[in-house]
Design a protein around this motif. Structure first.
Motif, PDB file in Angstrom:
ATOM      1  N   HIS A 191      54.229   1.759 -12.440  1.00  0.00           N
ATOM      2  CA  HIS A 191      53.096   1.071 -13.059  1.00  0.00           C
ATOM      3  C   HIS A 191      51.864   1.965 -13.058  1.00  0.00           C
ATOM      4  O   HIS A 191      51.096   1.989 -14.026  1.00  0.00           O
ATOM      5  CB  HIS A 191      52.812  -0.237 -12.323  1.00  0.00           C
ATOM      6  CG  HIS A 191      53.956  -1.208 -12.370  1.00  0.00           C
ATOM      7  ND1 HIS A 191      55.013  -1.104 -11.525  1.00  0.00           N
ATOM      8  CD2 HIS A 191      54.184  -2.275 -13.181  1.00  0.00           C
ATOM      9  CE1 HIS A 191      55.875  -2.074 -11.795  1.00  0.00           C
ATOM     10  NE2 HIS A 191      55.401  -2.794 -12.794  1.00  0.00           N
TER      11      HIS A 191
ATOM     12  N   ILE B  69      52.295   4.354 -15.862  1.00  0.00           N
ATOM     13  CA  ILE B  69      52.052   3.722 -17.164  1.00  0.00           C
ATOM     14  C   ILE B  69      50.557   3.601 -17.424  1.00  0.00           C
ATOM     15  O   ILE B  69      50.054   3.978 -18.488  1.00  0.00           O
ATOM     16  CB  ILE B  69      52.713   2.330 -17.209  1.00  0.00           C
ATOM     17  CG1 ILE B  69      54.238   2.447 -17.127  1.00  0.00           C
ATOM     18  CG2 ILE B  69      52.312   1.579 -18.486  1.00  0.00           C
ATOM     19  CD1 ILE B  69      54.934   1.139 -16.829  1.00  0.00           C
TER      20      ILE B  69
ATOM     21  N   ILE C 157      58.207   8.102 -18.670  1.00  0.00           N
ATOM     22  CA  ILE C 157      57.151   7.182 -19.088  1.00  0.00           C
ATOM     23  C   ILE C 157      56.070   7.941 -19.854  1.00  0.00           C
ATOM     24  O   ILE C 157      55.622   7.510 -20.928  1.00  0.00           O
ATOM     25  CB  ILE C 157      56.556   6.453 -17.864  1.00  0.00           C
ATOM     26  CG1 ILE C 157      57.562   5.422 -17.327  1.00  0.00           C
ATOM     27  CG2 ILE C 157      55.238   5.770 -18.225  1.00  0.00           C
ATOM     28  CD1 ILE C 157      57.182   4.831 -15.987  1.00  0.00           C
TER      29      ILE C 157
ATOM     30  N   ASP D  96      60.743  -0.747 -18.958  1.00  0.00           N
ATOM     31  CA  ASP D  96      61.496  -1.295 -17.824  1.00  0.00           C
ATOM     32  C   ASP D  96      62.768  -0.451 -17.724  1.00  0.00           C
ATOM     33  O   ASP D  96      63.833  -0.817 -18.237  1.00  0.00           O
ATOM     34  CB  ASP D  96      61.825  -2.767 -18.063  1.00  0.00           C
ATOM     35  CG  ASP D  96      62.353  -3.447 -16.814  1.00  0.00           C
ATOM     36  OD1 ASP D  96      62.691  -2.734 -15.845  1.00  0.00           O
ATOM     37  OD2 ASP D  96      62.452  -4.692 -16.805  1.00  0.00           O
TER      38      ASP D  96
ATOM     39  N   THR E 179      56.698  -3.810 -19.139  1.00  0.00           N
ATOM     40  CA  THR E 179      56.738  -3.008 -17.918  1.00  0.00           C
ATOM     41  C   THR E 179      57.774  -3.543 -16.933  1.00  0.00           C
ATOM     42  O   THR E 179      58.237  -4.686 -17.064  1.00  0.00           O
ATOM     43  CB  THR E 179      55.365  -3.012 -17.233  1.00  0.00           C
ATOM     44  OG1 THR E 179      55.100  -4.332 -16.725  1.00  0.00           O
ATOM     45  CG2 THR E 179      54.263  -2.604 -18.202  1.00  0.00           C
TER      46      THR E 179
ATOM     47  N   LEU F  57      52.821  -7.692 -17.734  1.00  0.00           N
ATOM     48  CA  LEU F  57      53.128  -7.464 -16.322  1.00  0.00           C
ATOM     49  C   LEU F  57      53.653  -8.734 -15.667  1.00  0.00           C
ATOM     50  O   LEU F  57      53.320  -9.851 -16.085  1.00  0.00           O
ATOM     51  CB  LEU F  57      51.873  -7.012 -15.567  1.00  0.00           C
ATOM     52  CG  LEU F  57      51.092  -5.805 -16.097  1.00  0.00           C
ATOM     53  CD1 LEU F  57      49.815  -5.627 -15.280  1.00  0.00           C
ATOM     54  CD2 LEU F  57      51.930  -4.551 -16.038  1.00  0.00           C
TER      55      LEU F  57
ATOM     56  N   LEU G 258      49.680  -4.478 -22.314  1.00  0.00           N
ATOM     57  CA  LEU G 258      50.733  -4.393 -21.306  1.00  0.00           C
ATOM     58  C   LEU G 258      51.121  -5.794 -20.853  1.00  0.00           C
ATOM     59  O   LEU G 258      50.255  -6.660 -20.694  1.00  0.00           O
ATOM     60  CB  LEU G 258      50.269  -3.591 -20.093  1.00  0.00           C
ATOM     61  CG  LEU G 258      50.048  -2.082 -20.285  1.00  0.00           C
ATOM     62  CD1 LEU G 258      48.675  -1.801 -20.881  1.00  0.00           C
ATOM     63  CD2 LEU G 258      50.204  -1.348 -18.953  1.00  0.00           C
TER      64      LEU G 258
END
Length: 272
Positions: free
Chosen positions: A142, A145, A115, A53, A134, A21, A19
């Motif tokens: 978040h 996710i 998601i 996103d 993301t 971030l 991921l």
């Protein structure tokens, strides 16, 4: 608990999930996600990019794939394959919008549902790495996710900052988010750490420098490196030119190649 390979569904062939971030928008998170995927691809890895996103899906634009369509197969959505050898798989909400500039005006539950669908219903096939781009911040998206990916034991997160104190402060909150959700921090990347002159290739520090490294040392997490701001890459993307061919020529490429190498090394260590 990590799922057995037979229970991983469409992620059964994905070896590592990373991921990307950022604590705030505008720090180049999507750019780093795309360039990291290209660097890993250049290192000989099969790579996918999952762009979650939802309100700012820019990855298709960066890879000049915004006009592609997503098709269905028996296993779900077939990602868009980009690159000279069609060896980078890409999925984004941008492919599902009627117009590329349509706004996604959704409440949290609908975003979270998409998601989860992205995680379970995209037929990725065999991948060495899946890079998850993301949204900025630490919102309920978040959490959705991380919770959706938790059963698949993601490798960890790369945190992106710029040198300014405001951006570094936001990354501190991102570190807290990772700690609270049990997400391993692979390291911090300081983006736009300097400006590469397009005429003489000299690097100049436009902002302060070293904030990302200082934060990494203070937090006890790896510092993956500094990535310079290369205006030639921006011109390539804005002009619709083929980023796959031009990226290795950029002065930012050695920095991203080094970061990719560190992630590959970490993946090897964590897999042991």
């Amino acid at each position: 608990m990590e799922k057995g390979k037979e229970d991983r569904g469409n992620l059964a062939g994905v070896q590592h999930i990373v991921l990307v971030l950022s604590g705030k928008g505008g720090v180049g998170k999507s750019t780093i996600s795309t360039e990291l995927a290209l660097a890993l691809h250049h290192a000989g890895k099969k790579v996918g990019i999952l762009d979650v996103d939802l309100c700012g899906p820019s990855t298709p634009y960066m890879l000049n794939a915004q006009d592609h369509e997503v098709h269905q197969c028996d296993s779900g959505w077939v990602p868009v394959y980009v690159g000279q050898d069609k060896n980078i798989a890409l999925m984004s909400i941008g492919f599902l919008l009627e117009k590329s500039d349509d706004a996604v005006v959704w409440r949290g539950p609908k975003k979270n549902a998409l998601i989860k669908q992205f995680v379970s219903d995209v037929a990725w096939g065999e991948l060495d790495f899946l890079i998850v781009d993301t949204p900025p911040g630490t919102s309920d998206e978040h959490m959705a996710i991380v919770e959706a990916l938790r059963p698949y034991n993601p490798l960890g997160a790369v945190l992106v900052t710029t040198p300014q104190a405001v951006s570094v402060g936001d990354v501190r909150r991102e570190l807290t988010f990772c700690k609270k959700t049990g997400l391993r921090v692979l390291g911090i990347v300081e983006n736009m750490s300097s400006f590469v002159c397009p005429h003489c290739s000299e690097c100049t520090n436009l902002f302060s420098k070293g904030g990302g490294q200082e934060l990494a040392e203070h937090a006890g997490v790896p510092f993956l490196g500094c990535v310079p701001l290369d205006p030639q890459l921006s011109q390539i993307v804005e002009g619709g030119r083929y980023l796959f061919q031009e990226f290795p020529k950029s002065l930012a490429f050695p920095a991203l190649a080094s970061i990719a190498h560190l992630i590959l090394t970490g993946a090897s260590q964590y897999s042991q």
